[in-house]
Scaffold this motif. Sequence first.
Motif, PDB file in Angstrom:
ATOM      1  N   SER A  46      19.227   4.709  23.278  1.00  0.00           N
ATOM      2  CA  SER A  46      20.257   5.664  22.890  1.00  0.00           C
ATOM      3  C   SER A  46      19.885   6.293  21.557  1.00  0.00           C
ATOM      4  CB  SER A  46      21.630   4.983  22.809  1.00  0.00           C
ATOM      5  OG  SER A  46      21.609   3.950  21.840  1.00  0.00           O
ATOM      6  N   GLU A  47      20.618   7.344  21.224  1.00  0.00           N
ATOM      7  CA  GLU A  47      20.336   8.086  20.000  1.00  0.00           C
ATOM      8  C   GLU A  47      21.643   8.442  19.321  1.00  0.00           C
ATOM      9  OE1 GLU A  47      18.218  12.319  18.709  1.00  0.00           O
ATOM     10  OE2 GLU A  47      18.232  11.690  20.811  1.00  0.00           O
ATOM     11  N   THR A  48      21.678   8.265  18.007  1.00  0.00           N
ATOM     12  CA  THR A  48      22.786   8.732  17.194  1.00  0.00           C
ATOM     13  C   THR A  48      22.237   9.793  16.240  1.00  0.00           C
ATOM     14  OG1 THR A  48      22.450   7.024  15.526  1.00  0.00           O
ATOM     15  CG2 THR A  48      23.978   6.514  17.322  1.00  0.00           C
ATOM     16  N   LYS A  49      23.078  10.273  15.362  1.00  0.00           N
ATOM     17  CA  LYS A  49      22.650  11.302  14.420  1.00  0.00           C
ATOM     18  C   LYS A  49      21.513  10.792  13.529  1.00  0.00           C
ATOM     19  CE  LYS A  49      24.323  13.924  10.483  1.00  0.00           C
ATOM     20  NZ  LYS A  49      25.385  14.054   9.509  1.00  0.00           N
ATOM     21  N   ASP A  50      21.556   9.514  13.131  1.00  0.00           N
ATOM     22  CA  ASP A  50      20.602   8.979  12.159  1.00  0.00           C
ATOM     23  C   ASP A  50      19.560   8.028  12.725  1.00  0.00           C
ATOM     24  OD1 ASP A  50      21.978  10.361  10.179  1.00  0.00           O
ATOM     25  OD2 ASP A  50      23.320   8.678   9.772  1.00  0.00           O
ATOM     26  N   HIS A  51      19.750   7.536  13.957  1.00  0.00           N
ATOM     27  CA  HIS A  51      18.865   6.486  14.483  1.00  0.00           C
ATOM     28  C   HIS A  51      18.602   6.659  15.982  1.00  0.00           C
ATOM     29  CE1 HIS A  51      20.363   4.387  10.883  1.00  0.00           C
ATOM     30  NE2 HIS A  51      19.239   3.693  10.941  1.00  0.00           N
ATOM     31  N   LYS A  63      14.003 -15.708  19.145  1.00  0.00           N
ATOM     32  CA  LYS A  63      13.406 -14.591  18.403  1.00  0.00           C
ATOM     33  C   LYS A  63      11.939 -14.857  18.082  1.00  0.00           C
ATOM     34  CE  LYS A  63      14.785 -15.761  13.701  1.00  0.00           C
ATOM     35  NZ  LYS A  63      15.466 -15.276  12.511  1.00  0.00           N
ATOM     36  N   GLU A  64      11.543 -16.122  18.026  1.00  0.00           N
ATOM     37  CA  GLU A  64      10.143 -16.468  17.766  1.00  0.00           C
ATOM     38  C   GLU A  64       9.233 -16.134  18.947  1.00  0.00           C
ATOM     39  OE1 GLU A  64      12.633 -18.922  17.527  1.00  0.00           O
ATOM     40  OE2 GLU A  64      12.941 -18.613  15.389  1.00  0.00           O
ATOM     41  N   ASP A  65       9.807 -15.938  20.126  1.00  0.00           N
ATOM     42  CA  ASP A  65       9.019 -15.628  21.325  1.00  0.00           C
ATOM     43  C   ASP A  65       8.519 -14.180  21.343  1.00  0.00           C
ATOM     44  OD1 ASP A  65       9.454 -18.202  22.288  1.00  0.00           O
ATOM     45  OD2 ASP A  65      11.251 -17.620  23.403  1.00  0.00           O
ATOM     46  N   PHE A  66       9.126 -13.318  20.542  1.00  0.00           N
ATOM     47  CA  PHE A  66       8.812 -11.892  20.573  1.00  0.00           C
ATOM     48  C   PHE A  66       7.694 -11.539  19.605  1.00  0.00           C
ATOM     49  CE2 PHE A  66      13.188 -12.130  21.950  1.00  0.00           C
ATOM     50  CZ  PHE A  66      13.189 -11.305  23.048  1.00  0.00           C
ATOM     51  N   LYS A  67       6.938 -10.540  20.005  1.00  0.00           N
ATOM     52  CA  LYS A  67       5.936  -9.946  19.129  1.00  0.00           C
ATOM     53  C   LYS A  67       6.132  -8.441  19.208  1.00  0.00           C
ATOM     54  CE  LYS A  67       0.992  -9.503  18.342  1.00  0.00           C
ATOM     55  NZ  LYS A  67      -0.351  -9.803  18.865  1.00  0.00           N
ATOM     56  N   LEU A  68       6.484  -7.840  18.090  1.00  0.00           N
ATOM     57  CA  LEU A  68       6.654  -6.392  18.019  1.00  0.00           C
ATOM     58  C   LEU A  68       5.492  -5.819  17.237  1.00  0.00           C
ATOM     59  CD1 LEU A  68       9.613  -7.376  18.650  1.00  0.00           C
ATOM     60  CD2 LEU A  68      10.332  -5.299  17.541  1.00  0.00           C
ATOM     61  N   LEU A 108       7.305   6.567  20.366  1.00  0.00           N
ATOM     62  CA  LEU A 108       8.315   7.048  19.428  1.00  0.00           C
ATOM     63  C   LEU A 108       8.173   8.553  19.229  1.00  0.00           C
ATOM     64  CD1 LEU A 108       8.186   4.276  16.679  1.00  0.00           C
ATOM     65  CD2 LEU A 108       9.618   4.396  18.715  1.00  0.00           C
ATOM     66  N   PRO A 109       9.291   9.248  19.074  1.00  0.00           N
ATOM     67  CA  PRO A 109       9.215  10.685  18.819  1.00  0.00           C
ATOM     68  C   PRO A 109       8.707  10.940  17.400  1.00  0.00           C
ATOM     69  CG  PRO A 109      11.485   9.930  18.797  1.00  0.00           C
ATOM     70  CD  PRO A 109      10.658   8.772  19.218  1.00  0.00           C
ATOM     71  N   GLU A 110       8.240  12.147  17.155  1.00  0.00           N
ATOM     72  CA  GLU A 110       7.715  12.500  15.835  1.00  0.00           C
ATOM     73  C   GLU A 110       8.778  12.395  14.753  1.00  0.00           C
ATOM     74  OE1 GLU A 110       5.688  16.241  15.767  1.00  0.00           O
ATOM     75  OE2 GLU A 110       4.495  15.743  17.528  1.00  0.00           O
ATOM     76  N   SER A 111      10.035  12.496  15.128  1.00  0.00           N
ATOM     77  CA  SER A 111      11.117  12.446  14.154  1.00  0.00           C
ATOM     78  C   SER A 111      11.465  11.018  13.714  1.00  0.00           C
ATOM     79  CB  SER A 111      12.361  13.129  14.721  1.00  0.00           C
ATOM     80  OG  SER A 111      12.753  12.485  15.924  1.00  0.00           O
ATOM     81  N   ALA A 112      10.817  10.013  14.283  1.00  0.00           N
ATOM     82  CA  ALA A 112      11.108   8.619  13.929  1.00  0.00           C
ATOM     83  C   ALA A 112      10.457   8.249  12.607  1.00  0.00           C
ATOM     84  CB  ALA A 112      10.616   7.691  15.026  1.00  0.00           C
ATOM     85  N   ASN A 113      11.198   7.491  11.797  1.00  0.00           N
ATOM     86  CA  ASN A 113      10.676   6.967  10.540  1.00  0.00           C
ATOM     87  C   ASN A 113      10.120   5.574  10.836  1.00  0.00           C
ATOM     88  OD1 ASN A 113      10.150   5.947   8.035  1.00  0.00           O
ATOM     89  ND2 ASN A 113      12.197   6.318   7.205  1.00  0.00           N
ATOM     90  N   GLU A 114       8.834   5.480  11.037  1.00  0.00           N
ATOM     91  CA  GLU A 114       8.191   4.228  11.466  1.00  0.00           C
ATOM     92  C   GLU A 114       8.298   3.128  10.423  1.00  0.00           C
ATOM     93  OE1 GLU A 114       4.306   5.697  12.296  1.00  0.00           O
ATOM     94  OE2 GLU A 114       4.917   6.586  14.203  1.00  0.00           O
ATOM     95  N   ASN A 115       8.467   3.472   9.151  1.00  0.00           N
ATOM     96  CA  ASN A 115       8.536   2.473   8.085  1.00  0.00           C
ATOM     97  C   ASN A 115       9.889   1.769   8.012  1.00  0.00           C
ATOM     98  OD1 ASN A 115       5.889   3.030   7.265  1.00  0.00           O
ATOM     99  ND2 ASN A 115       6.589   4.737   6.008  1.00  0.00           N
ATOM    100  N   GLY A 116      10.912   2.314   8.644  1.00  0.00           N
ATOM    101  CA  GLY A 116      12.237   1.730   8.533  1.00  0.00           C
ATOM    102  C   GLY A 116      12.709   0.982   9.768  1.00  0.00           C
ATOM    103  N   ILE A 117      11.823   0.691  10.693  1.00  0.00           N
ATOM    104  CA  ILE A 117      12.222   0.024  11.941  1.00  0.00           C
ATOM    105  C   ILE A 117      12.689  -1.399  11.649  1.00  0.00           C
ATOM    106  CG2 ILE A 117      11.429  -0.805  14.189  1.00  0.00           C
ATOM    107  CD1 ILE A 117       9.448   1.530  14.212  1.00  0.00           C
ATOM    108  N   GLN A 118      13.825  -1.772  12.241  1.00  0.00           N
ATOM    109  CA  GLN A 118      14.368  -3.118  12.091  1.00  0.00           C
ATOM    110  C   GLN A 118      14.730  -3.664  13.466  1.00  0.00           C
ATOM    111  OE1 GLN A 118      17.653  -3.011   9.371  1.00  0.00           O
ATOM    112  NE2 GLN A 118      16.337  -2.656   7.598  1.00  0.00           N
ATOM    113  N   ILE A 128      16.582  -2.985  18.541  1.00  0.00           N
ATOM    114  CA  ILE A 128      15.627  -2.351  17.638  1.00  0.00           C
ATOM    115  C   ILE A 128      16.231  -1.030  17.183  1.00  0.00           C
ATOM    116  CG2 ILE A 128      13.293  -1.454  17.396  1.00  0.00           C
ATOM    117  CD1 ILE A 128      12.588  -3.317  19.813  1.00  0.00           C
ATOM    118  N   ASP A 129      16.385  -0.896  15.880  1.00  0.00           N
ATOM    119  CA  ASP A 129      16.917   0.330  15.294  1.00  0.00           C
ATOM    120  C   ASP A 129      15.783   1.085  14.622  1.00  0.00           C
ATOM    121  OD1 ASP A 129      19.606  -0.058  16.044  1.00  0.00           O
ATOM    122  OD2 ASP A 129      19.889  -1.450  14.382  1.00  0.00           O
TER     123      ASP A 129
END
Length: 146
Positions: A46-51, A63-68, A108-118, A128-129
């Motif tokens: 999904s998409e909101t105005k900011d994320h 959560k230890e089972d995941f690798k992102l 990810l779209p070009e508009s994504a801020n890759e440094n702020g992914i949480q 994942i935001d």
Amino acid sequence: MTLVKFNPENKRNSLMPGFNDVFDSVFNDTFFADRMVSRVPAANISETKDHYHVELATPGLKKEDFKLNLERNILNISVEKRKEEKQEERNFSKREYSYSSFVRSFTLPESANENGIQATYNDGILKIDIPKREEAKTVSRQIEIK
């Protein structure tokens, strides 16, 4: 040549009707049926105005089972889980090993801020935001007519 999806209801119309019955009996066995289920989790995007938001339904994992991993503009989510039930008894008739894995990749779209992914994991849902870049948040503006 046309690729046609197999339909078990139409197997009687096959050129070799007994041929499919052999495989039906083998793969309908509970041993195979339990192991042939797709283990790729469903995803909501999904998409909101900011994320941008990505949610994966992954019950039974930790959560230890995941690798992102983020490589260029591709977000890879992977899990590799092994389980072996060890029994001290030597006279067992069935011993099970379990192995499951999956990989989901999202461009990810070009508009994504890759440094702020949480990412967070709670109650079987991996969330994942992905924030948008500031310039992408201003989607519409009023244009003056001259």
